[in-house]
Design a protein around this motif. Structure first.
Motif, PDB file in Angstrom:
ATOM      1  N   LYS A  28      74.161  30.374  29.645  1.00 24.30           N
ATOM      2  CA  LYS A  28      73.174  30.014  29.536  1.00 24.30           C
ATOM      3  C   LYS A  28      72.805  28.860  28.309  1.00 24.30           C
ATOM      4  O   LYS A  28      73.164  29.100  27.406  1.00 24.30           O
ATOM      5  N   VAL A  29      72.583  27.740  28.731  1.00 26.59           N
ATOM      6  CA  VAL A  29      72.294  26.677  27.510  1.00 26.59           C
ATOM      7  C   VAL A  29      70.819  26.130  27.543  1.00 26.59           C
ATOM      8  O   VAL A  29      70.372  25.596  28.673  1.00 26.59           O
ATOM      9  N   THR A  30      70.241  26.216  26.380  1.00 27.67           N
ATOM     10  CA  THR A  30      69.055  25.733  26.176  1.00 27.67           C
ATOM     11  C   THR A  30      68.952  24.521  25.284  1.00 27.67           C
ATOM     12  O   THR A  30      69.790  24.623  24.114  1.00 27.67           O
ATOM     13  N   ALA A  31      68.168  23.505  25.538  1.00 25.89           N
ATOM     14  CA  ALA A  31      68.256  22.271  24.690  1.00 25.89           C
ATOM     15  C   ALA A  31      66.626  22.329  23.916  1.00 25.89           C
ATOM     16  O   ALA A  31      65.622  22.343  24.962  1.00 25.89           O
ATOM     17  N   ILE A  32      66.509  22.088  22.788  1.00 24.18           N
ATOM     18  CA  ILE A  32      65.365  21.716  22.205  1.00 24.18           C
ATOM     19  C   ILE A  32      65.175  20.255  21.873  1.00 24.18           C
ATOM     20  O   ILE A  32      65.918  19.893  20.893  1.00 24.18           O
ATOM     21  N   VAL A  33      64.515  19.297  22.742  1.00 25.95           N
ATOM     22  CA  VAL A  33      64.787  17.799  22.566  1.00 25.95           C
ATOM     23  C   VAL A  33      63.884  17.220  21.805  1.00 25.95           C
ATOM     24  O   VAL A  33      62.516  17.414  22.321  1.00 25.95           O
ATOM     25  N   SER A  34      64.005  16.424  20.928  1.00 26.61           N
ATOM     26  CA  SER A  34      63.055  15.358  20.219  1.00 26.61           C
ATOM     27  C   SER A  34      62.663  14.503  21.146  1.00 26.61           C
ATOM     28  O   SER A  34      63.229  13.996  21.869  1.00 26.61           O
ATOM     29  N   VAL A  35      61.143  14.060  21.134  1.00 26.89           N
ATOM     30  CA  VAL A  35      60.715  13.098  21.733  1.00 26.89           C
ATOM     31  C   VAL A  35      60.089  12.035  21.186  1.00 26.89           C
ATOM     32  O   VAL A  35      59.020  11.468  21.277  1.00 26.89           O
ATOM     33  N   ALA A  36      60.666  11.468  20.334  1.00 27.83           N
ATOM     34  CA  ALA A  36      60.377  10.454  19.211  1.00 27.83           C
ATOM     35  C   ALA A  36      60.856   9.085  19.698  1.00 27.83           C
ATOM     36  O   ALA A  36      60.606   8.010  18.828  1.00 27.83           O
ATOM     37  N   ASP A  37      61.643   9.078  20.494  1.00 29.18           N
ATOM     38  CA  ASP A  37      62.149   7.630  21.178  1.00 29.18           C
ATOM     39  C   ASP A  37      60.992   6.685  21.726  1.00 29.18           C
ATOM     40  O   ASP A  37      60.266   7.126  21.919  1.00 29.18           O
ATOM     41  N   ASP A  38      61.196   5.507  21.250  1.00 32.58           N
ATOM     42  CA  ASP A  38      60.188   4.423  21.541  1.00 32.58           C
ATOM     43  C   ASP A  38      61.043   3.093  21.912  1.00 32.58           C
ATOM     44  O   ASP A  38      60.208   2.183  21.919  1.00 32.58           O
ATOM     45  N   GLY A  39      62.278   3.299  22.031  1.00 33.81           N
ATOM     46  CA  GLY A  39      62.730   1.959  22.751  1.00 33.81           C
ATOM     47  C   GLY A  39      63.121   1.833  24.099  1.00 33.81           C
ATOM     48  O   GLY A  39      63.021   2.997  24.726  1.00 33.81           O
ATOM     49  N   GLY A  40      63.313   0.844  24.730  1.00 34.46           N
ATOM     50  CA  GLY A  40      64.024   0.633  25.793  1.00 34.46           C
ATOM     51  C   GLY A  40      62.795   1.090  26.913  1.00 34.46           C
ATOM     52  O   GLY A  40      61.555   0.942  26.707  1.00 34.46           O
ATOM     53  N   SER A  41      63.452   1.555  27.906  1.00 33.84           N
ATOM     54  CA  SER A  41      62.526   2.147  29.106  1.00 33.84           C
ATOM     55  C   SER A  41      61.529   3.304  28.818  1.00 33.84           C
ATOM     56  O   SER A  41      60.459   3.133  29.041  1.00 33.84           O
TER      57      SER A  41
END
Length: 116
Positions: A28-41
């Motif tokens: 089991k793999v869990t990811a806590i992902v930052s959502v600070a991206d503001d470039g591209g799509s």
């Protein structure tokens, strides 16, 4: 596998690489992902329709995907077309699912199901 569970925290380009490696050894793999991206799509979707930027989450979902055909579809980037050039199809799918299911969380959950 031996019942190993793992968690990774991050974002950007490094987290999907780590997740691909982790899934070889962990059940089991869990990811806590930052959502600070503001470039591209992602940045365009953030500005244009007001959702959290989906790109880093999409990359992590693709890294953990069982369905490689769907993973390829989620990584497709449009090269031409007014308004759509530069958009990543996976980002647009997550945006559509967010609208359909009423929340970004549900949109991501449904995208996860599509990618198995």
């Amino acid at each position: 596998m031996s019942g190993i569970k793992s968690v990774a925290i991050g974002g950007g380009t490094g987290l999907p690489v780590a997740l691909r490696s982790m899934r070889r050894y962990a059940d089991k793999v869990t990811a806590i992902v930052s959502v600070a991206d503001d470039g591209g799509s992602s940045g365009r979707l953030r500005r244009d329709i007001g959702i959290l930027p989906p790109g880093d989450i999409r990359n992590c979902l693709v890294a953990l995907a069982e369905d490689k055909g769907m993973a390829d579809l989620f990584t497709y980037r449009f090269r031409q077309g007014d308004g759509i050039a530069g958009h990543n199809l996976g980002n647009l799918i997550i945006a559509a699912l967010t609208d359909l299911y009423g929340s970004f969380d549900e949109g991501v959950r449904m995208a996860s199901e599509l990618l198995s």
